[in-house]
Write a protein that holds these residues in place. Structure first.
Motif, PDB file in Angstrom:
ATOM      1  N   ALA A 266      12.061  26.712  -0.642  1.00 58.71           N
ATOM      2  CA  ALA A 266      11.250  27.779  -0.061  1.00 58.71           C
ATOM      3  C   ALA A 266      11.007  28.698  -0.987  1.00 58.71           C
ATOM      4  O   ALA A 266      10.176  29.754  -0.749  1.00 58.71           O
ATOM      5  N   THR A 267      11.903  29.253  -2.124  1.00 54.33           N
ATOM      6  CA  THR A 267      11.647  30.375  -3.043  1.00 54.33           C
ATOM      7  C   THR A 267      10.847  29.769  -4.004  1.00 54.33           C
ATOM      8  O   THR A 267      10.343  30.894  -4.863  1.00 54.33           O
ATOM      9  N   ILE A 268      10.414  28.542  -4.241  1.00 57.93           N
ATOM     10  CA  ILE A 268       9.609  28.190  -5.245  1.00 57.93           C
ATOM     11  C   ILE A 268       8.271  28.192  -4.820  1.00 57.93           C
ATOM     12  O   ILE A 268       7.765  27.592  -3.725  1.00 57.93           O
ATOM     13  N   GLN A 269       7.251  28.855  -5.560  1.00 55.51           N
ATOM     14  CA  GLN A 269       5.596  29.093  -5.127  1.00 55.51           C
ATOM     15  C   GLN A 269       5.142  27.845  -6.100  1.00 55.51           C
ATOM     16  O   GLN A 269       4.947  27.926  -7.346  1.00 55.51           O
ATOM     17  N   ILE A 270       4.348  27.083  -5.293  1.00 54.35           N
ATOM     18  CA  ILE A 270       3.606  26.068  -6.100  1.00 54.35           C
ATOM     19  C   ILE A 270       2.007  26.120  -5.597  1.00 54.35           C
ATOM     20  O   ILE A 270       1.100  25.144  -5.686  1.00 54.35           O
ATOM     21  N   ASP A 271       1.757  27.282  -4.756  1.00 47.88           N
ATOM     22  CA  ASP A 271       0.759  27.235  -3.722  1.00 47.88           C
ATOM     23  C   ASP A 271      -0.747  27.209  -4.806  1.00 47.88           C
ATOM     24  O   ASP A 271      -1.745  26.798  -4.510  1.00 47.88           O
ATOM     25  N   GLY A 272      -0.613  27.762  -6.008  1.00 50.94           N
ATOM     26  CA  GLY A 272      -1.685  27.854  -7.006  1.00 50.94           C
ATOM     27  C   GLY A 272      -2.000  26.381  -7.558  1.00 50.94           C
ATOM     28  O   GLY A 272      -2.879  26.208  -8.556  1.00 50.94           O
ATOM     29  N   LEU A 273      -1.098  25.520  -7.481  1.00 51.87           N
ATOM     30  CA  LEU A 273      -1.319  24.090  -8.413  1.00 51.87           C
ATOM     31  C   LEU A 273      -2.158  23.332  -7.426  1.00 51.87           C
ATOM     32  O   LEU A 273      -1.982  23.069  -6.375  1.00 51.87           O
ATOM     33  N   ARG A 274      -2.757  22.664  -8.314  1.00 54.71           N
ATOM     34  CA  ARG A 274      -3.741  21.575  -7.604  1.00 54.71           C
ATOM     35  C   ARG A 274      -2.916  20.352  -7.152  1.00 54.71           C
ATOM     36  O   ARG A 274      -2.000  19.943  -7.946  1.00 54.71           O
ATOM     37  N   PRO A 275      -2.982  19.492  -6.161  1.00 50.74           N
ATOM     38  CA  PRO A 275      -2.261  18.359  -5.656  1.00 50.74           C
ATOM     39  C   PRO A 275      -2.679  17.283  -6.318  1.00 50.74           C
ATOM     40  O   PRO A 275      -3.324  16.353  -5.777  1.00 50.74           O
ATOM     41  N   ASN A 276      -2.440  17.068  -7.411  1.00 50.66           N
ATOM     42  CA  ASN A 276      -2.815  15.776  -8.198  1.00 50.66           C
ATOM     43  C   ASN A 276      -1.749  15.351  -9.315  1.00 50.66           C
ATOM     44  O   ASN A 276      -0.650  16.074  -9.534  1.00 50.66           O
ATOM     45  N   LEU A 277      -1.671  14.327  -9.761  1.00 53.28           N
ATOM     46  CA  LEU A 277      -0.626  13.415 -10.705  1.00 53.28           C
ATOM     47  C   LEU A 277      -0.416  14.224 -11.882  1.00 53.28           C
ATOM     48  O   LEU A 277       0.198  14.117 -12.691  1.00 53.28           O
TER      49      LEU A 277
ATOM     50  N   TRP B 205       0.554  13.578   0.712  1.00 54.21           N
ATOM     51  CA  TRP B 205      -0.770  13.293   0.493  1.00 54.21           C
ATOM     52  C   TRP B 205      -0.989  11.517   0.453  1.00 54.21           C
ATOM     53  O   TRP B 205      -1.867  11.297   0.944  1.00 54.21           O
ATOM     54  N   PHE B 206      -0.159  11.110  -0.405  1.00 54.45           N
ATOM     55  CA  PHE B 206      -0.211   9.407  -0.544  1.00 54.45           C
ATOM     56  C   PHE B 206       0.037   9.111   0.880  1.00 54.45           C
ATOM     57  O   PHE B 206      -0.530   7.914   1.283  1.00 54.45           O
ATOM     58  N   GLN B 207       1.055   9.585   1.711  1.00 50.35           N
ATOM     59  CA  GLN B 207       1.310   8.929   2.849  1.00 50.35           C
ATOM     60  C   GLN B 207       0.048   9.130   3.955  1.00 50.35           C
ATOM     61  O   GLN B 207      -0.346   8.272   4.492  1.00 50.35           O
ATOM     62  N   ARG B 208      -0.470  10.262   3.956  1.00 49.24           N
ATOM     63  CA  ARG B 208      -1.731  10.539   4.876  1.00 49.24           C
ATOM     64  C   ARG B 208      -2.822   9.547   4.190  1.00 49.24           C
ATOM     65  O   ARG B 208      -3.762   8.969   5.148  1.00 49.24           O
ATOM     66  N   ARG B 209      -2.973   9.482   2.891  1.00 48.24           N
ATOM     67  CA  ARG B 209      -4.243   8.458   2.379  1.00 48.24           C
ATOM     68  C   ARG B 209      -3.976   6.984   2.719  1.00 48.24           C
ATOM     69  O   ARG B 209      -4.813   6.390   3.374  1.00 48.24           O
ATOM     70  N   ASP B 210      -2.681   6.593   2.314  1.00 47.94           N
ATOM     71  CA  ASP B 210      -2.359   5.176   2.380  1.00 47.94           C
ATOM     72  C   ASP B 210      -1.947   4.638   3.773  1.00 47.94           C
ATOM     73  O   ASP B 210      -2.298   3.453   3.977  1.00 47.94           O
TER      74      ASP B 210
ATOM     75  N   ARG C  78      -8.037  11.848   5.340  1.00 45.95           N
ATOM     76  CA  ARG C  78      -8.399  12.309   4.177  1.00 45.95           C
ATOM     77  C   ARG C  78      -7.430  13.646   3.886  1.00 45.95           C
ATOM     78  O   ARG C  78      -6.648  13.838   4.808  1.00 45.95           O
ATOM     79  N   TYR C  79      -7.203  13.941   2.612  1.00 46.05           N
ATOM     80  CA  TYR C  79      -6.234  14.847   2.166  1.00 46.05           C
ATOM     81  C   TYR C  79      -5.901  16.042   3.137  1.00 46.05           C
ATOM     82  O   TYR C  79      -5.043  16.348   3.724  1.00 46.05           O
ATOM     83  N   GLU C  80      -7.081  17.108   3.039  1.00 46.25           N
ATOM     84  CA  GLU C  80      -6.780  18.430   3.766  1.00 46.25           C
ATOM     85  C   GLU C  80      -7.138  18.298   5.143  1.00 46.25           C
ATOM     86  O   GLU C  80      -6.479  19.050   6.050  1.00 46.25           O
ATOM     87  N   THR C  81      -8.275  17.686   5.325  1.00 42.50           N
ATOM     88  CA  THR C  81      -8.706  17.824   6.821  1.00 42.50           C
ATOM     89  C   THR C  81      -7.912  17.059   7.637  1.00 42.50           C
ATOM     90  O   THR C  81      -7.922  17.205   8.893  1.00 42.50           O
ATOM     91  N   GLY C  82      -7.373  15.843   7.495  1.00 40.62           N
ATOM     92  CA  GLY C  82      -6.669  14.962   8.410  1.00 40.62           C
ATOM     93  C   GLY C  82      -7.562  14.067   9.133  1.00 40.62           C
ATOM     94  O   GLY C  82      -7.285  13.454   9.977  1.00 40.62           O
ATOM     95  N   GLU C  83      -8.917  14.170   8.845  1.00 39.42           N
ATOM     96  CA  GLU C  83      -9.978  13.482   9.489  1.00 39.42           C
ATOM     97  C   GLU C  83      -9.701  11.836   8.904  1.00 39.42           C
ATOM     98  O   GLU C  83      -9.468  11.772   7.715  1.00 39.42           O
TER      99      GLU C  83
ATOM    100  N   GLY D 171       0.705  -1.327  -0.018  1.00 39.16           N
ATOM    101  CA  GLY D 171       0.131  -0.035  -0.070  1.00 39.16           C
ATOM    102  C   GLY D 171       0.812   1.206   0.205  1.00 39.16           C
ATOM    103  O   GLY D 171       0.222   2.500   0.155  1.00 39.16           O
ATOM    104  N   ILE D 172       2.005   1.302  -0.250  1.00 38.00           N
ATOM    105  CA  ILE D 172       2.881   2.481  -0.149  1.00 38.00           C
ATOM    106  C   ILE D 172       3.227   2.995  -1.654  1.00 38.00           C
ATOM    107  O   ILE D 172       3.497   2.188  -2.529  1.00 38.00           O
TER     108      ILE D 172
END
Length: 88
Positions: free
Chosen positions: A29-40, A72-77, A82-87, A9-10
């Motif tokens: 830390a100088t690279i901005q990716i905040d506007g990118l959706r977290p997907n493959l 994200w995969f670590q939290r899920r698998d 869940r991805y954002e909430t941690g629930e 499952g890893i």
């Protein structure tokens, strides 16, 4: 770039060593990716852009987004959350 989910499952991402090496020496830390959706799909696009441009900044954006996706995969698998909430 290859994404694999093992029998235990890893999820791992490999065969991207050329791009990862190009990012060496760049402060992520100088690279901005905040506007990118977290997907493959986005990750694959960043990989292709970095491979084509050969710019260290593009490679660093890929590396930073890859770390985000792997977390994200670590939290899920592994953590079964869940991805954002941690629930669960």
């Amino acid at each position: 770039m290859r994404v694999i989910k093992s029998d235990d499952g890893i999820t791992t991402i490999d065969q991207d060593e050329v791009i990862v090496q190009k990012a060496a020496g760049i402060d992520l830390a100088t690279i901005q990716i905040d506007g990118l959706r977290p997907n493959l799909d986005v990750l694959a696009g960043l990989y292709q852009k970095a491979y084509a441009s050969k710019l260290p900044e593009d490679a660093a954006a890929y590396v930073k987004h890859k770390a985000r996706i792997l977390a994200w995969f670590q939290r899920r698998d592994v953590d079964r959350k869940r991805y954002e909430t941690g629930e669960e």
